[in-house]
Design a protein around this motif. Structure first.
Motif, PDB file in Angstrom:
ATOM      1  N   LEU A 187     -11.343  -5.695  -8.281  1.00  0.00           N
ATOM      2  CA  LEU A 187     -12.156  -4.722  -7.543  1.00  0.00           C
ATOM      3  C   LEU A 187     -11.462  -4.284  -6.262  1.00  0.00           C
ATOM      4  CD1 LEU A 187     -15.780  -6.185  -7.891  1.00  0.00           C
ATOM      5  CD2 LEU A 187     -14.855  -4.159  -9.006  1.00  0.00           C
ATOM      6  N   GLY A 188     -10.954  -5.259  -5.512  1.00  0.00           N
ATOM      7  CA  GLY A 188     -10.266  -4.928  -4.269  1.00  0.00           C
ATOM      8  C   GLY A 188      -8.996  -4.132  -4.507  1.00  0.00           C
ATOM      9  N   ARG A 189      -8.243  -4.505  -5.533  1.00  0.00           N
ATOM     10  CA  ARG A 189      -6.981  -3.838  -5.837  1.00  0.00           C
ATOM     11  C   ARG A 189      -7.220  -2.427  -6.375  1.00  0.00           C
ATOM     12  NH1 ARG A 189      -2.047  -5.915  -6.538  1.00  0.00           N
ATOM     13  NH2 ARG A 189      -2.683  -6.787  -4.535  1.00  0.00           N
ATOM     14  N   THR A 190      -8.236  -2.248  -7.201  1.00  0.00           N
ATOM     15  CA  THR A 190      -8.479  -0.971  -7.872  1.00  0.00           C
ATOM     16  C   THR A 190      -9.216   0.035  -6.999  1.00  0.00           C
ATOM     17  OG1 THR A 190      -8.571  -2.121 -10.000  1.00  0.00           O
ATOM     18  CG2 THR A 190      -9.440   0.134  -9.928  1.00  0.00           C
ATOM     19  N   PHE A 191     -10.263  -0.422  -6.295  1.00  0.00           N
ATOM     20  CA  PHE A 191     -11.126   0.506  -5.572  1.00  0.00           C
ATOM     21  C   PHE A 191     -10.916   0.519  -4.058  1.00  0.00           C
ATOM     22  CE2 PHE A 191     -13.424  -0.652  -9.498  1.00  0.00           C
ATOM     23  CZ  PHE A 191     -13.435   0.607 -10.092  1.00  0.00           C
ATOM     24  N   GLY A 192     -10.127  -0.433  -3.561  1.00  0.00           N
ATOM     25  CA  GLY A 192      -9.682  -0.352  -2.180  1.00  0.00           C
ATOM     26  C   GLY A 192     -10.651  -0.786  -1.095  1.00  0.00           C
ATOM     27  N   LYS A 193     -10.274  -0.417   0.116  1.00  0.00           N
ATOM     28  CA  LYS A 193     -10.932  -0.884   1.333  1.00  0.00           C
ATOM     29  C   LYS A 193     -12.396  -0.476   1.428  1.00  0.00           C
ATOM     30  CE  LYS A 193      -8.311  -0.846   4.868  1.00  0.00           C
ATOM     31  NZ  LYS A 193      -7.480  -0.395   6.023  1.00  0.00           N
ATOM     32  N   LYS A 194     -12.728   0.732   0.986  1.00  0.00           N
ATOM     33  CA  LYS A 194     -14.100   1.216   1.134  1.00  0.00           C
ATOM     34  C   LYS A 194     -15.081   0.370   0.325  1.00  0.00           C
ATOM     35  CE  LYS A 194     -13.003   5.998   2.319  1.00  0.00           C
ATOM     36  NZ  LYS A 194     -13.169   7.437   1.966  1.00  0.00           N
ATOM     37  N   LEU A 195     -14.691  -0.003  -0.878  1.00  0.00           N
ATOM     38  CA  LEU A 195     -15.564  -0.814  -1.706  1.00  0.00           C
ATOM     39  C   LEU A 195     -15.717  -2.221  -1.127  1.00  0.00           C
ATOM     40  CD1 LEU A 195     -17.234  -1.272  -4.252  1.00  0.00           C
ATOM     41  CD2 LEU A 195     -15.134  -1.941  -5.420  1.00  0.00           C
TER      42      LEU A 195
END
Length: 242
Positions: free
Chosen positions: A110-118
């Motif tokens: 999740l962190g790698r795919t969707f980034g800081k905002k998520l």
């Protein structure tokens, strides 16, 4: 062209955040509607719930451990304790390990795919910035952070996805740290090794003091620990951070 790309990114982020929000809301409503939410906050009620599911209990237990890493705010030790009371420490440890490893990998994804905002949406901006900075400065101490109880394991897995940490490095740290933590909880909390009476009370006191000392030393000498682990990993070229 740049404006169009930015617009697409914003739209995609909004859609992802909405999807996650709806998913979390759906899980919460299902848990409340079925009465599971109340049971998840009690070891005894959780134990009775899993027992009532019969052969599906083990699958449900693994699913609970998977979800608690990212979506359900239930302490993992409580689930492990409930599992130990039902299946015994060994089986509960193995089931917990399966669910938590899958959940940790999913959190990193999740962190790698969707980034800081998520990640910010899920853990809060302050936590995101705090732990991103820490992992940036002490990336090789990640395995130590996962072992010590003073660090939020689940948040670290999400935040790790924001760094340049590789999947290999991340999963290696999980396979090192998670079994140690999980089986320690499953066997120690079961009372089979160290009882909660008699001589066991003295041993528990020593364990608590030793744990607090280890936490203090890890914080005080974090830079030395970081350099030691960094050199250790560099010796093994198969495990790369970048």
């Amino acid at each position: 062209m740049q404006k169009l790309t930015t617009k697409k990114k914003i739209i995609r982020t909004v859609i992802v955040l909405l999807a996650i929000t709806l998913f979390l809301l759906l899980i919460y409503l299902i848990l409340v509607w079925t009465g599971l939410w109340e049971k998840l906050n009690s070891v005894e009620k959780l134990k009775n719930l899993i027992l009532s599911l019969g052969i599906w209990g083990r699958i449900t237990f693994v699913v609970f451990q998977f979800l608690q890493v990212t979506f359900i705010p239930v302490p993992s030790p409580m689930l492990i304790l409930a599992g130990s009371l039902i299946y015994g420490p060994l089986q509960a440890g193995l089931l917990s390990l399966a669910g938590i490893l899958l959940g940790s990998g999913f959190a990193f994804f999740l962190g790698r795919t969707f980034g800081k905002k998520l990640v910010t949406f899920m853990v809060g901006e302050e936590s995101q910035k705090k732990w991103t900075k820490l992992l940036g400065e002490c990336k090789y101490s990640f395995v130590i952070m996962m072992l010590l109880p003073c660090f939020p394991d689940d948040i670290l897995c999400l935040v790790a996805g924001l760094t340049d940490m590789s999947w290999t490095f991340f999963m290696v740290t999980q396979f090192i740290s998670r079994p140690i933590g999980i089986f320690s909880v499953s066997y120690l909390t079961s009372g089979e090794i160290i009882p909660y009476s008699g001589w066991g009370l003295a041993v528990w006191a020593v364990i608590i003091i030793a744990s607090l000392t280890l936490i203090y030393l890890s914080i005080k000498y974090n830079r030395q620990i970081e350099n030691f682990i960094k050199n250790l990993f560099k010796k093994n070229k198969k495990i790369k951070y970048k």
